[in-house]
Write a protein that holds these residues in place. Structure first.
Motif, short mmCIF file in Angstrom:
data_model
loop_
_atom_site.label_atom_id
_atom_site.label_comp_id
_atom_site.label_asym_id
_atom_site.label_seq_id
_atom_site.Cartn_x
_atom_site.Cartn_y
_atom_site.Cartn_z
N ARG A 1 -2.85 5.84 -6.90
CA ARG A 1 -1.26 6.22 -7.08
C ARG A 1 -0.68 5.43 -7.99
N ILE A 2 -0.44 6.00 -9.28
CA ILE A 2 -0.08 5.44 -10.45
C ILE A 2 1.48 5.36 -10.66
N LYS A 3 2.24 4.50 -10.58
CA LYS A 3 3.55 4.63 -10.96
C LYS A 3 4.08 3.52 -11.61
N TYR A 4 5.51 4.02 -11.84
CA TYR A 4 6.31 2.71 -12.76
C TYR A 4 6.57 1.89 -11.17
N THR A 5 6.43 0.42 -11.88
CA THR A 5 6.45 -0.61 -10.96
C THR A 5 8.10 -0.82 -10.39
N GLY A 6 8.21 -1.16 -9.29
CA GLY A 6 9.59 -1.67 -8.42
C GLY A 6 10.23 -2.77 -9.09
N GLN B 1 2.49 -0.50 -15.83
CA GLN B 1 2.08 0.38 -15.10
C GLN B 1 1.53 -0.14 -13.70
N GLU B 2 1.68 0.38 -12.28
CA GLU B 2 1.44 -0.18 -11.21
C GLU B 2 0.12 0.84 -10.82
N LEU B 3 -0.86 0.23 -10.56
CA LEU B 3 -2.05 1.10 -9.81
C LEU B 3 -2.28 0.60 -8.27
N ASN B 4 -1.78 1.54 -7.65
CA ASN B 4 -1.85 1.41 -6.34
C ASN B 4 -2.91 2.16 -5.84
N PHE B 5 -3.65 2.13 -4.59
CA PHE B 5 -4.41 2.93 -4.16
C PHE B 5 -4.98 2.66 -2.67
N SER B 6 -5.70 3.42 -2.20
CA SER B 6 -6.24 3.40 -0.77
C SER B 6 -7.56 3.84 -0.74
N ILE B 7 -8.27 3.05 0.21
CA ILE B 7 -9.98 3.33 0.38
C ILE B 7 -10.00 4.22 1.66
N GLN B 8 -10.45 5.28 1.80
CA GLN B 8 -10.58 5.97 3.11
C GLN B 8 -12.18 6.06 3.34
N HIS B 9 -12.49 5.56 4.60
CA HIS B 9 -13.87 5.41 4.92
C HIS B 9 -14.21 6.10 6.24
N PRO B 10 -14.00 7.07 6.31
CA PRO B 10 -14.26 7.80 7.86
C PRO B 10 -15.67 7.82 8.17
N ASN B 11 -16.76 8.00 7.41
CA ASN B 11 -18.01 7.98 7.50
C ASN B 11 -18.86 6.67 7.07
N TYR C 1 0.04 -3.15 -3.80
CA TYR C 1 0.86 -4.46 -4.45
C TYR C 1 1.86 -3.90 -5.24
N ASN C 2 2.49 -4.90 -5.69
CA ASN C 2 3.87 -4.78 -6.48
C ASN C 2 3.83 -5.69 -7.82
N HIS C 3 2.80 -6.59 -7.77
CA HIS C 3 2.78 -7.52 -8.88
C HIS C 3 1.20 -7.65 -9.46
N GLU C 4 0.35 -7.95 -8.50
CA GLU C 4 -0.96 -8.17 -8.72
C GLU C 4 -1.76 -7.07 -9.38
N ASN C 5 -1.25 -5.94 -9.16
CA ASN C 5 -2.00 -4.71 -9.71
C ASN C 5 -1.54 -4.11 -10.88
N LEU C 6 -0.64 -4.79 -11.63
CA LEU C 6 0.04 -4.40 -12.96
C LEU C 6 -0.70 -4.46 -14.10
#
Length: 446
Positions: free
Chosen positions: A187-192, A201-211, A252-257
């Motif tokens: 989820r790449i977006k303008y930072t808040g 640019q803020e690089l948010n993301f999630s890791i989905q690991h059902p298996n 995050y809102n700072h560490e991933n900028l």
């Protein structure tokens, strides 16, 4: 006056310019010349090495020469390694592969634990250049292949060396093998953060690991974030901010900028007959071609303008001949960036795929007091290139893009997310997922 700043000038220019470098740092430079290895980057943990007679090294997924050097373990894909050797006779080059940690240290695995087959093996596919002012031999290697199969995921290095000299590689390049056992949702977006919204640019993301079972995410999982091909501004110290059922969230809102930077400048040297835009003149000083570029402009204070680019990559092509691998010539390209006074707090570099994303003496610019211009000369194979001017402040390892290129949150960039996993019982770091995303295609506007 142009300041040649390469240690790899070919014969006969090499001899005439060698003495130029023997200044008060001459002892160190002489050692580097005698070792025949180019100086390494100012930034740390960059797992590359290139001998001075080796040029235009490319590693990519087979069939896609603009891709990143990342393949899947299952089903196992292939990479292609290409390089040119400035030589008159072919050599008995061999290759071997080393498994590494996420920090590019040897993982400690035995060869039989990560390779199915035997090493080293010969690099057998080569061809001589044809009708070029520089004589070179073009080598190509597809791997993994019938001789070796990779058994585990992770970071790898491929090393090229002459038979009998495995400890003296002429070429080292990194590549990645992923299991793709988890899903990565970017989820790449303008930072808040209002202070950085226009430039970062803020690089948010999630890791989905059902298996894929993860018992202790904060200790077992490591992520590395990379922008385009750069090494100096990677982020590798993030822990999941939220841990949910079968999902790890890194919002995050700072560490991933990341600095947004600007679209890359471009350079077209595909023809020695016609000067394209940005090329002031093409001259032939026997026996080699020289491309002199128009002085570049400072873009730090200009409004943002979108222009499609390759995010720093390049491709090899020659307009007059069909086979660019052996018919594309090499030329000296002279870069110029006017500046009223020299910089005293750091150094300026021409950076991109053309410099292997390194910041070292090979692509560092020198200030010409007579013309009030930063200048450097690179030896490049005919093709189409992207580049930027990056500034590296003294005693730092992360280069700055804003001063000479500008810094805009709407810039188009590639982002690569690497997810590593190592449980208490594992003896190596597995690369369980990789995601390549683009700030235009995967962005969230707010």
């Amino acid at each position: 006056m142009v300041y040649f700043n390469r240690f790899d000038l070919p014969h006969p220019l090499y001899k005439s310019f060698k003495s130029f470098f023997l200044n008060k740092k001459g002892l160190l430079l002489a050692i580097l010349v005698s070792l025949n290895i180019t100086t390494q980057a100012s930034t740390s943990q960059i797992p590359t090495q290139t001998a001075s007679h080796i040029h235009t090294v490319q590693v990519y997924k087979k069939g896609w020469n603009m891709s990143y050097p990342i393949i899947n373990l299952y089903p196992q894909e292939q990479l292609t390694l290409e390089f040119d050797d400035f030589a008159y006779d072919s050599k008995n080059y061999q290759y071997s592969i080393v498994h590494c940690t996420s920090d590019w240290e040897p993982s400690g695995l035995m060869q039989t634990e990560y390779i199915d087959g035997f090493m080293p093996n010969a690099v057998e596919d080569y061809a001589y250049s044809f009708n070029t002012t520089f004589d070179y031999i073009h080598y190509t290697l597809d791997f993994p292949n019938d001789d070796i199969k990779l058994k585990v995921s992770g970071n790898y290095l491929i090393k090229i060396f002459e038979l009998g000299y495995e400890d003296e590689p002429i070429l080292v390049r990194p590549f990645y093998v992923s299991e793709q056992a988890v899903s990565i949702i970017p989820r790449i977006k303008y930072t808040g953060n209002a202070n950085y919204r226009a430039s970062m640019q803020e690089l948010n993301f999630s890791i989905q690991h059902p298996n894929f079972r993860i018992d202790n995410p904060r200790d077992e999982v490591k992520v590395v974030l990379q922008q385009n091909g750069r090494w100096d501004n990677r982020i590798d110290d993030l822990k999941p901010l939220f841990i949910r059922h079968q999902e790890l969230d890194y919002s995050y809102n700072h560490e991933n900028l990341f600095d947004g930077g600007n679209e890359y400048r471009w350079l077209d040297i595909r023809s020695t007959r016609f000067a394209p835009e940005h090329v002031a003149n093409i001259e032939f000083f026997d026996p080699h071609y020289h491309f002199t570029l128009f002085p570049d402009n400072l873009r730090g204070k200009k409004p943002y303008f979108y222009r499609e680019d390759f995010n720093g990559k390049y491709y090899i092509e020659v307009k007059e001949y069909p086979d660019a691998t052996i018919e594309a010539d090499y030329a000296y390209v002279h870069f110029k960036l006017p500046l009223q006074a020299p910089l005293v707090d750091g150094d300026l570099y021409v950076v991109g795929g053309l410099s292997n994303w390194l910041l070292n003496d090979n692509n560092r610019m020198r200030y010409n007091l007579n013309t009030h211009t930063y200048e450097t000369t690179l030896l490049l194979k005919q093709g189409f290139y992207n580049y930027q001017y990056l500034f590296l402040e003294n005693n730092t390892t992360r280069a700055e893009v804003e001063r000479f290129e500008g810094n805009y949150g709407q810039t188009e960039n590639d982002y690569i997310i690497y997810v590593y996993y190592k449980s208490f019982s594992d003896n190596y770091e597995r690369l369980i997922g990789v995601n390549i995303s683009n700030s235009l295609k995967h962005s969230i506007k707010q």
